[in-house]
Design an enzyme around this catalytic site. Sequence first.
Site, PDB file in Angstrom:
ATOM      1  N   ASN A 147       0.810  -1.228   0.000  1.00 36.46           N
ATOM      2  CA  ASN A 147       0.000   0.000   0.000  1.00 36.46           C
ATOM      3  C   ASN A 147       0.840   1.274   0.000  1.00 36.46           C
ATOM      4  O   ASN A 147       0.375   2.335   0.408  1.00 36.46           O
ATOM      5  CB  ASN A 147      -0.982   0.002   1.173  1.00 36.46           C
ATOM      6  CG  ASN A 147      -0.304  -0.182   2.519  1.00 36.46           C
ATOM      7  OD1 ASN A 147       0.910  -0.050   2.636  1.00 36.46           O
ATOM      8  ND2 ASN A 147      -1.092  -0.492   3.536  1.00 36.46           N
ATOM      9  N   ARG A 285       2.829   6.712  12.176  1.00 34.24           N
ATOM     10  CA  ARG A 285       2.211   6.166  13.380  1.00 34.24           C
ATOM     11  C   ARG A 285       1.967   7.296  14.367  1.00 34.24           C
ATOM     12  O   ARG A 285       2.801   8.188  14.544  1.00 34.24           O
ATOM     13  CB  ARG A 285       3.090   5.086  14.026  1.00 34.24           C
ATOM     14  CG  ARG A 285       3.123   3.768  13.258  1.00 34.24           C
ATOM     15  CD  ARG A 285       1.756   3.095  13.213  1.00 34.24           C
ATOM     16  NE  ARG A 285       1.767   1.819  12.510  1.00 34.24           N
ATOM     17  CZ  ARG A 285       1.471   1.654  11.231  1.00 34.24           C
ATOM     18  NH1 ARG A 285       1.159   2.717  10.483  1.00 34.24           N
ATOM     19  NH2 ARG A 285       1.471   0.458  10.687  1.00 34.24           N
ATOM     20  N   GLN A 314      -5.552   3.027  18.648  1.00 24.92           N
ATOM     21  CA  GLN A 314      -6.544   2.910  17.580  1.00 24.92           C
ATOM     22  C   GLN A 314      -7.484   1.752  17.892  1.00 24.92           C
ATOM     23  O   GLN A 314      -7.006   0.687  18.275  1.00 24.92           O
ATOM     24  CB  GLN A 314      -5.864   2.673  16.221  1.00 24.92           C
ATOM     25  CG  GLN A 314      -5.168   3.902  15.695  1.00 24.92           C
ATOM     26  CD  GLN A 314      -4.598   3.747  14.295  1.00 24.92           C
ATOM     27  OE1 GLN A 314      -3.955   4.639  13.770  1.00 24.92           O
ATOM     28  NE2 GLN A 314      -4.826   2.599  13.674  1.00 24.92           N
ATOM     29  N   HIS A 333      -7.840   5.690  10.286  1.00 26.88           N
ATOM     30  CA  HIS A 333      -6.678   5.116   9.589  1.00 26.88           C
ATOM     31  C   HIS A 333      -7.130   4.497   8.263  1.00 26.88           C
ATOM     32  O   HIS A 333      -7.490   3.330   8.176  1.00 26.88           O
ATOM     33  CB  HIS A 333      -6.033   4.048  10.476  1.00 26.88           C
ATOM     34  CG  HIS A 333      -4.656   3.667  10.048  1.00 26.88           C
ATOM     35  ND1 HIS A 333      -3.818   2.940  10.848  1.00 26.88           N
ATOM     36  CD2 HIS A 333      -3.961   3.887   8.898  1.00 26.88           C
ATOM     37  CE1 HIS A 333      -2.670   2.738  10.223  1.00 26.88           C
ATOM     38  NE2 HIS A 333      -2.743   3.306   9.034  1.00 26.88           N
TER      39      HIS A 333
END
Length: 379
Positions: A147, A285, A314, A333
């Site tokens: 990704n 992050r 998260q 996210h």
Amino acid sequence: MAMKRAGVSAIRALCSSANFARHAHSTAGSKKIVGVFYKANEYAELNPNFLGCVERGLGIHDWLESQGHQYIVTDDKEGPDCELEKHIPDLHVLITTPFHPAYVTAERIKKAKNLQLLLTAGIGSDHIDLKAAADAGLTVAEVTGSNVVSVAEDELMRILILVRNFLPGYHQVINGDWNVAGIAYRAYDLEGKTVGTVGAGRIGKLLLQRLKPFNCNLLYHDRLKMDPELEKQTGAKFEEDLDVMLQKCDIVVVNTPLTEKTRGMFDKERISKMKKGVLIVNNARGAIMDTQAVADACSSGHIGGYSGDVWFPQPAPKDHPWRYMPNQAMTPHISGTTIDAQLRYAAGTKDMLDRYFKGEEFPLQNYIVREGELAPQYR
């Protein structure tokens, strides 16, 4: 084999010979595989390629069960009574994702007596206690490169959103307002601005390539210099001293992994040395930033805008200060979980599972922990 727990466990944990034998042939036979993903609910049926959710489970359910393996998927990952915790003692493979991270702690690893392989469907395995995984002789791997385009494109979008002061204009439209001055007083061109990336790995390099046509002054800080040809192509200049680079930047993009060295890297002191009004994009992050220091700097105006899709923890709690600080363009996210990215990391996860069942090695770049050693970027 890198997938076997026996060799490193015996050396590191001084296991008995009986324990060694129990794990030495663990790649044979039926396996219990658990995947932890976010739940898509009604959105699952809107796109057949929406693979990265509980409802589709990477599209590998039928394939796994046809080979005699058990495959369980869940989004329930927190607390002593969650669904994941029930399967920790007897699972062999755990598939997790950065977008809905199941935190694989040393305590969970200790409980997981049959665990051999931890796979990240995506990029970024910092939700796993990598030292504990290495000490236990586990293999940790991710779908490297799956990704990177998705994240680099998203970073470029966020830079433009902040530079052009886009969000106030959007909010005016949906609220029925019209106040050009309320947007234009802090909207700028990207051309001519100094943009620095903290980290120039796969994503950082792609971002620099995409920024080249905007005629920015491009800087980068990394533990390794880029190939000279790529430096020439992008026009990016290497900055050995991070703080020296940050003082030059109008825009800072964070592209470094979360490690013990980078955790809390952007604290109150470092942020105070950056240009007043600096724009920051962080899709790396959340824990790389000091949460309250960022919120305070946005409130004071020292940070002119902050955007990203990563938080700590998260999912972000409802009272997370980044939800309410001014001049932010935060999202959940999402940058690395586009449909195109899902197809790539689903295929990559399936490929590694297939290799694992056959006792074959993974592509070298996919290993995060192998035979007790961490990949260089996590050391």
